[in-house]
Design a protein around this motif. Structure first.
Motif, PDB file in Angstrom:
ATOM      1  N   ALA A 155       0.841  -1.211   0.000  1.00 48.31           N
ATOM      2  CA  ALA A 155       0.000   0.000   0.000  1.00 48.31           C
ATOM      3  C   ALA A 155       0.870   1.252   0.000  1.00 48.31           C
ATOM      4  N   ASP A 156       1.907   1.227   0.810  1.00 47.54           N
ATOM      5  CA  ASP A 156       2.830   2.363   0.924  1.00 47.54           C
ATOM      6  C   ASP A 156       3.527   2.626  -0.405  1.00 47.54           C
ATOM      7  N   GLN A 157       3.973   1.554  -1.034  1.00 50.76           N
ATOM      8  CA  GLN A 157       4.678   1.699  -2.313  1.00 50.76           C
ATOM      9  C   GLN A 157       3.733   2.310  -3.368  1.00 50.76           C
ATOM     10  N   ALA A 158       2.506   1.827  -3.406  1.00 53.78           N
ATOM     11  CA  ALA A 158       1.543   2.352  -4.387  1.00 53.78           C
ATOM     12  C   ALA A 158       1.237   3.818  -4.106  1.00 53.78           C
ATOM     13  N   ALA A 159       1.086   4.174  -2.829  1.00 58.06           N
ATOM     14  CA  ALA A 159       0.795   5.571  -2.475  1.00 58.06           C
ATOM     15  C   ALA A 159       1.961   6.476  -2.860  1.00 58.06           C
ATOM     16  N   GLY A 160       3.171   6.017  -2.600  1.00 59.33           N
ATOM     17  CA  GLY A 160       4.351   6.812  -2.940  1.00 59.33           C
ATOM     18  C   GLY A 160       4.421   7.089  -4.441  1.00 59.33           C
ATOM     19  N   ILE A 161       4.110   6.089  -5.237  1.00 59.81           N
ATOM     20  CA  ILE A 161       4.169   6.256  -6.696  1.00 59.81           C
ATOM     21  C   ILE A 161       3.025   7.158  -7.162  1.00 59.81           C
ATOM     22  N   ALA A 162       1.843   6.981  -6.581  1.00 59.68           N
ATOM     23  CA  ALA A 162       0.703   7.828  -6.980  1.00 59.68           C
ATOM     24  C   ALA A 162       0.998   9.303  -6.706  1.00 59.68           C
ATOM     25  N   VAL A 163       1.582   9.586  -5.543  1.00 59.19           N
ATOM     26  CA  VAL A 163       1.882  10.976  -5.208  1.00 59.19           C
ATOM     27  C   VAL A 163       3.046  11.488  -6.059  1.00 59.19           C
ATOM     28  N   THR A 164       4.091  10.693  -6.171  1.00 57.78           N
ATOM     29  CA  THR A 164       5.263  11.112  -6.955  1.00 57.78           C
ATOM     30  C   THR A 164       4.876  11.418  -8.398  1.00 57.78           C
ATOM     31  N   SER A 165       3.972  10.634  -8.946  1.00 57.89           N
ATOM     32  CA  SER A 165       3.599  10.819 -10.350  1.00 57.89           C
ATOM     33  C   SER A 165       2.838  12.124 -10.581  1.00 57.89           C
ATOM     34  N   SER A 166       2.401  12.769  -9.501  1.00 55.40           N
ATOM     35  CA  SER A 166       1.711  14.053  -9.648  1.00 55.40           C
ATOM     36  C   SER A 166       2.641  15.234  -9.380  1.00 55.40           C
ATOM     37  N   LEU A 167       3.888  14.946  -8.991  1.00 52.16           N
ATOM     38  CA  LEU A 167       4.838  16.008  -8.643  1.00 52.16           C
ATOM     39  C   LEU A 167       5.674  16.405  -9.864  1.00 52.16           C
ATOM     40  N   PRO A 168       6.285  17.595  -9.825  1.00 50.77           N
ATOM     41  CA  PRO A 168       7.231  17.956 -10.877  1.00 50.77           C
ATOM     42  C   PRO A 168       8.385  16.947 -10.909  1.00 50.77           C
ATOM     43  N   ARG A 169       8.991  16.773 -12.075  1.00 52.07           N
ATOM     44  CA  ARG A 169      10.142  15.863 -12.150  1.00 52.07           C
ATOM     45  C   ARG A 169      11.234  16.325 -11.202  1.00 52.07           C
ATOM     46  N   GLY A 170      11.908  15.372 -10.606  1.00 53.27           N
ATOM     47  CA  GLY A 170      12.976  15.694  -9.673  1.00 53.27           C
ATOM     48  C   GLY A 170      12.499  15.712  -8.227  1.00 53.27           C
ATOM     49  N   LYS A 171      11.199  15.491  -8.036  1.00 56.15           N
ATOM     50  CA  LYS A 171      10.641  15.406  -6.682  1.00 56.15           C
ATOM     51  C   LYS A 171      10.134  13.985  -6.453  1.00 56.15           C
ATOM     52  N   ILE A 172      10.117  13.578  -5.196  1.00 54.02           N
ATOM     53  CA  ILE A 172       9.595  12.261  -4.845  1.00 54.02           C
ATOM     54  C   ILE A 172       8.800  12.372  -3.552  1.00 54.02           C
ATOM     55  N   GLY A 173       7.772  11.540  -3.422  1.00 52.52           N
ATOM     56  CA  GLY A 173       6.953  11.539  -2.220  1.00 52.52           C
ATOM     57  C   GLY A 173       7.466  10.527  -1.212  1.00 52.52           C
ATOM     58  N   VAL A 174       7.721  10.985   0.025  1.00 54.56           N
ATOM     59  CA  VAL A 174       8.102  10.056   1.092  1.00 54.56           C
ATOM     60  C   VAL A 174       7.001  10.058   2.154  1.00 54.56           C
ATOM     61  N   THR A 175       6.884   8.948   2.866  1.00 51.27           N
ATOM     62  CA  THR A 175       5.736   8.739   3.744  1.00 51.27           C
ATOM     63  C   THR A 175       5.887   9.468   5.072  1.00 51.27           C
ATOM     64  N   VAL A 176       4.925  10.283   5.411  1.00 57.71           N
ATOM     65  CA  VAL A 176       4.853  10.948   6.712  1.00 57.71           C
ATOM     66  C   VAL A 176       4.130  10.050   7.703  1.00 57.71           C
ATOM     67  N   GLU A 177       3.004   9.510   7.298  1.00 51.20           N
ATOM     68  CA  GLU A 177       2.237   8.594   8.148  1.00 51.20           C
ATOM     69  C   GLU A 177       1.341   7.755   7.266  1.00 51.20           C
ATOM     70  N   LEU A 178       0.953   6.615   7.798  1.00 46.60           N
ATOM     71  CA  LEU A 178       0.085   5.685   7.081  1.00 46.60           C
ATOM     72  C   LEU A 178      -0.760   4.927   8.086  1.00 46.60           C
ATOM     73  N   LYS A 179      -2.043   4.790   7.774  1.00 44.38           N
ATOM     74  CA  LYS A 179      -2.930   3.958   8.601  1.00 44.38           C
ATOM     75  C   LYS A 179      -3.585   2.921   7.716  1.00 44.38           C
ATOM     76  N   VAL A 180      -3.631   1.702   8.218  1.00 47.21           N
ATOM     77  CA  VAL A 180      -4.236   0.621   7.446  1.00 47.21           C
ATOM     78  C   VAL A 180      -5.254  -0.124   8.300  1.00 47.21           C
ATOM     79  N   ASN A 181      -6.421  -0.386   7.713  1.00 48.53           N
ATOM     80  CA  ASN A 181      -7.424  -1.260   8.321  1.00 48.53           C
ATOM     81  C   ASN A 181      -7.413  -2.587   7.577  1.00 48.53           C
ATOM     82  N   PHE A 182      -7.255  -3.665   8.324  1.00 45.82           N
ATOM     83  CA  PHE A 182      -7.254  -4.999   7.713  1.00 45.82           C
ATOM     84  C   PHE A 182      -8.678  -5.538   7.715  1.00 45.82           C
ATOM     85  N   LEU A 183      -9.167  -5.908   6.530  1.00 45.51           N
ATOM     86  CA  LEU A 183     -10.586  -6.228   6.365  1.00 45.51           C
ATOM     87  C   LEU A 183     -10.847  -7.707   6.145  1.00 45.51           C
TER      88      LEU A 183
END
Lengths: 156, 156, 156, 156
Positions: free
Chosen positions: C66-94
């Motif tokens: 989940a973290d990897q997918a979120a990082g790529i989703a955010v990074t893909s919306s940023l200008p080139r040369g920027k990357i998204g790193v995780t500040v916090e994450l919450k997961v519910n197991f269903l």
């Protein structure tokens, strides 16, 4: 900077008091009990309009109190003229808020750049003396991320 | 209330209305806009006593509205006589709650035994018509775990 | 690599592939299935060394995906040369991660300054065809805050 | 129950060791350092296949370690034959996991019926001695809800 014409920014205690006296936190009767760099304690007394349908403190009120304490704890560690606003908050409810008061104690875990993370314990208690912790029961635990913003001019 | 004829338990709409009318959610003016099995919409209008020091809706009020909507969404999917109470809730604040209203829309993702997980979107808007969504801005996103409890007898 | 012509920064797809091929995500076999501005899909196949003691996918692996997918989703919306790193994450197991694969689908809810919030659905499934979603069961739901950082020079 | 033919259930230490030796946590080299009723400490040494693209411990591995420690802390407070499984977990990342080891320390805040809430501090450190905490830096803070389940027969 010439401070003789521009009074110094509010100290953390004054800022916490002023911010808490306004709007929802003021109307609900939130009281700033203690402020130190990186920590804060905020309390509220039970009223009918702060409860849920079973008569305990409403989860939203518990969360608001935790949020207020976290904001003050983070703000008190920032340079004057900055304030912490909430990025995210998670709360686990551990027991009914069935006492006559709630008290939230927040402490800053770490600032990283403009972001701070705080943890908050919320207790419910029967006693009205701040010093008497014998009746306190942990009713919620929260963690929050705060972001440092420039305080609007009217609060400086 | 005359229980001598043993009326059926409250339907979800009535239960949501009754529970929301009490205590904090009633005093704050929370309105149940829509209820269906596994979903709920709750709104509130701006008042000074629901804001933070900058004049926007207080984060605690935003969270309380999300919590109320999640509780109704989960409860509406449970057998009559059961109610969902909050185990934990996390909220991300995305934009200032600077409109004249807030509306929270919750939906149940999944029940697993007695635990249900819901997601909640909270929008702020200027319009007063429930049908007009053109001015809505997403101001918070939350997820919550709810636990099914037996409803106290006086609510059945 | 010949940098003498000052090639443009990596496009989001290349960056996602390169970042995912390294370290834990590479060793675990995470595969970037799709990337678009503000969204990403990452999958992984079941292996014994990705399970918990009951034989299902380990919660930590579900969260990492989940973290990897979120990082790529955010990074893909940023200008080139920027990357998204995780500040916090919450997961519910269903539900148990009991299929032969996991797939995480992330989408960016909102960027506010340098902070982005994403939600992630993680499904487990039996089929191996990316196109066949008939066997998918939602096994986890997550939300995450990401912070935009300058990408280190060796990745530009 | 006649225990003379049915050996007693595993004690918490043995259960923690057996569960941790399997699957992902075993392959990653998670080590149970300490277990007591309501608390647990789990460590892992740095390996290339546990890092992210910048060379620090991967957020998913940090989270998995926190989750493992929380599960053991909760399980160790339950009657024999029960095990804690994760309902939800939230982690705040506070500093890069850039040491040669990670250690997660979990403690149970409260059991309410079959649900337990734990907090977890994750430190990174350079030293290899468990007793030497001088190099420890707090790199993550997590909270988790666990649910008590009957342990499958093969683990009893």
């Amino acid at each position: 900077m010439n401070d003789s014409l521009n009074p110094p920014s509010l100290n953390p205690e004054s800022l916490a008091d002023i911010a808490t006296a306004k709007g929802f936190s003021g109307a609900a009767g939130f009281r700033v009990v203690a402020v130190a760099p990186g920590s804060a304690e905020v309390a509220v007394s039970r009223r009918e309009d702060l409860t849920q349908f079973l008569g305990h403190f409403h989860g939203g009120v518990i969360t608001a109190l935790a949020d207020q304490a976290a904001g003050i704890a983070v703000t008190s560690s920032l340079p004057r003229g900055k304030i912490g606003v909430t990025v995210e908050l998670k709360v686990n409810f551990l027991a009914p808020g069935d006492g006559s008061e709630l008290v939230a104690r927040a402490r800053l875990l770490k600032m990283t750049g403009s972001l701070g993370v705080a943890t908050i314990e919320v207790f419910t208690r029967d006693a009205t003396s701040e010093a008497d912790r014998s009746s306190e029961r942990l009713c919620a635990f929260a963690s929050a991320t705060m972001r440092a913003l420039d305080l609007p001019a009217e609060f400086k």
